[in-house]
Design an enzyme around this catalytic site. Structure first.
Site, short mmCIF file in Angstrom:
data_model
loop_
_atom_site.label_atom_id
_atom_site.label_comp_id
_atom_site.label_asym_id
_atom_site.label_seq_id
_atom_site.Cartn_x
_atom_site.Cartn_y
_atom_site.Cartn_z
N LYS A 22 0.84 -1.22 0.00
CA LYS A 22 0.00 0.00 0.00
C LYS A 22 0.87 1.26 0.00
O LYS A 22 0.66 2.17 -0.79
CB LYS A 22 -0.90 -0.01 1.25
CG LYS A 22 -1.48 1.34 1.62
CD LYS A 22 -2.32 1.28 2.87
CE LYS A 22 -1.59 1.45 4.19
NZ LYS A 22 -1.18 2.81 4.54
N ASN A 23 1.86 1.29 0.89
CA ASN A 23 2.64 2.52 1.07
C ASN A 23 3.63 2.77 -0.06
O ASN A 23 4.25 3.83 -0.13
CB ASN A 23 3.35 2.51 2.43
CG ASN A 23 2.37 2.67 3.57
OD1 ASN A 23 1.19 2.99 3.34
ND2 ASN A 23 2.82 2.44 4.79
N CYS A 117 -4.98 12.20 13.43
CA CYS A 117 -5.08 10.80 13.07
C CYS A 117 -5.00 10.01 14.36
O CYS A 117 -4.45 10.50 15.35
CB CYS A 117 -3.91 10.53 12.13
SG CYS A 117 -3.46 8.84 11.92
N ARG A 122 0.52 14.04 13.29
CA ARG A 122 0.98 13.87 11.91
C ARG A 122 0.86 15.14 11.06
O ARG A 122 0.17 15.15 10.03
CB ARG A 122 0.24 12.70 11.25
CG ARG A 122 0.43 11.41 12.01
CD ARG A 122 -0.19 10.24 11.33
NE ARG A 122 0.54 9.83 10.15
CZ ARG A 122 0.16 8.84 9.34
NH1 ARG A 122 -0.95 8.19 9.61
NH2 ARG A 122 0.86 8.52 8.30
N ASP A 306 5.31 0.44 11.85
CA ASP A 306 4.12 -0.24 11.34
C ASP A 306 4.06 -1.71 11.75
O ASP A 306 3.09 -2.40 11.45
CB ASP A 306 4.07 -0.14 9.80
CG ASP A 306 3.78 1.27 9.34
OD1 ASP A 306 3.38 2.10 10.17
OD2 ASP A 306 3.97 1.55 8.14
N ARG A 398 -8.05 -1.08 5.06
CA ARG A 398 -7.20 -0.04 4.46
C ARG A 398 -5.84 -0.62 4.04
O ARG A 398 -5.18 -0.06 3.17
CB ARG A 398 -6.96 1.10 5.45
CG ARG A 398 -8.17 1.98 5.66
CD ARG A 398 -7.79 3.21 6.48
NE ARG A 398 -6.52 3.73 6.04
CZ ARG A 398 -5.49 4.01 6.84
NH1 ARG A 398 -5.59 3.84 8.12
NH2 ARG A 398 -4.36 4.48 6.34
N1 EPU Z 1 6.23 14.62 10.84
C1 EPU Z 1 6.20 15.95 11.16
N2 EPU Z 1 6.06 16.85 10.12
C2 EPU Z 1 5.97 16.47 8.83
C3 EPU Z 1 5.99 15.09 8.52
C4 EPU Z 1 6.13 14.18 9.55
O1 EPU Z 1 6.30 16.34 12.33
O2 EPU Z 1 5.87 17.34 7.96
C5 EPU Z 1 6.41 13.63 11.92
C6 EPU Z 1 5.19 12.70 12.08
O3 EPU Z 1 4.19 13.29 12.87
C7 EPU Z 1 5.82 11.48 12.70
C8 EPU Z 1 7.20 11.43 12.03
O4 EPU Z 1 7.45 12.75 11.55
O5 EPU Z 1 5.97 11.68 14.07
C9 EPU Z 1 7.35 10.47 10.89
O6 EPU Z 1 6.23 10.59 10.03
P1 EPU Z 1 6.31 10.29 8.47
O7 EPU Z 1 6.12 11.58 7.74
O8 EPU Z 1 7.51 9.49 8.14
O9 EPU Z 1 5.00 9.40 8.28
P2 EPU Z 1 4.11 9.40 6.99
O10 EPU Z 1 4.94 9.65 5.81
O11 EPU Z 1 2.91 10.25 7.22
C10 EPU Z 1 4.40 6.88 6.36
C11 EPU Z 1 3.49 5.70 6.21
C12 EPU Z 1 3.01 5.26 7.59
C13 EPU Z 1 4.24 4.91 8.44
C14 EPU Z 1 5.19 6.12 8.51
C15 EPU Z 1 6.48 5.84 9.24
C16 EPU Z 1 2.53 6.04 4.03
C17 EPU Z 1 1.34 6.35 3.20
N3 EPU Z 1 2.36 6.05 5.36
O12 EPU Z 1 3.61 7.90 6.97
O13 EPU Z 1 2.21 4.10 7.40
O14 EPU Z 1 3.84 4.57 9.74
O15 EPU Z 1 5.52 6.54 7.17
O16 EPU Z 1 7.13 4.78 8.68
O17 EPU Z 1 3.59 5.75 3.50
C18 EPU Z 1 0.58 2.52 7.98
O18 EPU Z 1 0.76 1.99 6.88
O19 EPU Z 1 -0.07 1.98 8.90
C19 EPU Z 1 1.16 3.83 8.24
C20 EPU Z 1 0.73 4.63 9.22
#
Ligand code: EPU
Length: 431
Positions: A22-23, A117, A122, A306, A398
């Protein structure tokens, strides 16, 4: 709303094939916006988030059609809307992945700001700061991010304050059509980033360094049509391997490289299980009761957040006490209370859970609260004595394709009931 019912206590064994991730598929689909030609996607999983992304692209004017079960054709050349409206974005945070591509292609984008969320606040501030560094102006109006750029985005040196997966993907996609060179430092190193970079390169992008924490992108004038193939879903695969282990069984997942799951497999070995693998399969076999092992979630190549909930489920039955530390999301322990309802012994202290393994856990009605928390409840249900009923399973849908079918193939007694069938009198339906 659907519920999943599991009759626990059966050792799972057998072989199943990993689905596409998915990701990985979500950013690949968002990348279609950048492409001046048709794209054929392979190994696209049938999941709710994927349908949402397809609906969003179609709403923007793209041609989107399934060829066979997992092969999708997307052509965004006729797309004209540079927006992602609230009605679509609210159901899927990853819709913000279209921001970079829309801005790069149209010079403007209006994307609804994703709300909070279940697992944490996030924010997407680092995505926005990066786009500003590339020359965009960003405003927030009525809950929407409005981004504009005069002419083309400009290459920039961007240093992420914290590792962000979708932030790295968003800026990598924005940079592909920008003027000049973009350097992303402290970039995410997840396999999904490498999958995106390789796919974009095949369509003419110039990207170097993916898989390391510095990614360098040289902007090009256009990307041509072509093919993209999603990598295996490492989180799904590990969840099924864990299902074998928690039931004292022996499960093999094919269609996945063990390199995607090194941190997880190292902990599984440490807990006393047999791990075997080849280029394209992983087998995990329980050898008696698992030993307690500590985990500490970290960006890739560390232990993935995850898989924290699923590993915690495994530890509820292990011999000894394990320390589970969550460092990525501030609220990713929603499964703890539900696992406790099944008899697990877990003490929470801030971002750390102390899990003391017990000899057995027992079935209970439990509620899925987010995608991976739900997976941990399925695992606990497979191991528990009696019948576990999991409600709000839309969270599971999902991220897990045909989960009942795959688990049944391994011997699990699992079925889905739709609340509309009034299958259990006296059980309150979800609100
Ligand atoms: N963060 C910020 N500011 C930003 C972006 C992130 O503070 O602008 C923080 C987040 O709040 C979090 C950390 O940085 O504390 C890491 O977040 P990241 O941005 O890496 O998460 P994401 O890109 O929103 C993806 C996956 C998640 C997975 C995380 C971490 C996708 C679509 N989602 O989320 O997947 O947990 O990376 O590996 O790729 C899941 O599949 O269950 C899922 C939640």
């Amino acid at each position: 709303m659907d519920k999943i019912i599991i009759q626990g206590g059966i050792a799972l064994s057998g072989t199943i094939e990993a689905s596409g991730a998915k990701n990985a598929a979500l950013p690949l689909l968002a990348a279609a916006i950048l492409v001046d030609g048709p794209v054929v996607y392979h190994r696209i999983p049938h999941l709710r988030d994927i349908s949402t992304m397809m609906t969003l692209l179609a709403w923007q004017g793209a041609d989107v059609a399934y060829d066979d079960q997992h092969c999708l054709h997307v052509d965004t050349r006729n797309a004209s809307k540079s927006e992602a409206p609230y009605e679509l974005v609210k159901t899927m945070r990853a819709s913000s992945l279209v921001l970079g591509p829309l801005l790069a292609r149209f010079g403007h984008a209006r994307v609804s700001l994703p709300g909070g969320c279940a697992i944490g606040a996030r924010p997407i501030d680092m995505h926005l700061k990066g786009l500003e560094a590339m020359g965009a102006t960003i405003e927030v109006e009525q809950g929407d991010i409005i981004a504009r750029v005069d002419g083309k985005l400009q290459g920039a040196h961007i240093v992420f304050d914290q590792v962000t997966v979708t932030g790295t993907e968003n800026l990598m996609m924005a940079a592909v059509l920008a003027d000049g060179i973009t350097i992303l430092d402290n970039a995410a190193r997840e396999p999904e980033i490498v999958n995106l970079a390789e796919s974009l390169r095949a369509l003419g992008a110039k990207i170097n360094g993916d898989g390391n924490n510095r990614i360098i992108i040289e902007g090009v004038d256009r990307l041509h049509g072509g093919e993209m193939t999603t990598i295996a879903d490492r989180i799904e695969a590990a969840t099924y391997l864990a299902a074998g282990l928690i039931t004292g069984g022996d499960v093999t997942v094919t269609g996945i490289s063990p390199e995607l799951l090194e941190a997880f497999l190292a902990r599984v070995k440490e807990s006393g299980c047999l791990v075997e693998y080849g280029d394209d399969f992983i087998r995990c076999k329980a050898q008696g009761r698992l030993k307690a092992v500590d985990i500490h979630t970290l960006p890739h190549p560390g232990f993935p957040t995850d898989l924290q909930a699923q590993f915690m489920a495994l530890m509820t039955l292990a011999d000894g006490t394990s320390v589970v530390k969550e460092t990525i999301f501030e609220n990713r322990f929603m499964h703890v209370q539900e696992l406790a309802r099944m008899g697990a012994d877990i003490r929470l202290d801030g971002n750390t859970a102390l899990v003391t393994g017990c000899e057995r856990i027992s079935a209970a009605p439990v509620m899925a609260t987010d995608l991976r928390a739900s997976a941990s409840l399925v695992l606990a249900g497979l191991a528990a004595d009696g019948e576990t009923v999991i409600s709000r399973v839309y969270h599971i849908d999902r991220g897990y394709e045909r989960i009942e079918e795959k688990l049944s193939k391994l011997g699990a007694r699992i079925k889905r009931h739709s609340a509309s069938e009034n299958w259990m009198k006296g059980v309150q339906s979800d609100v």
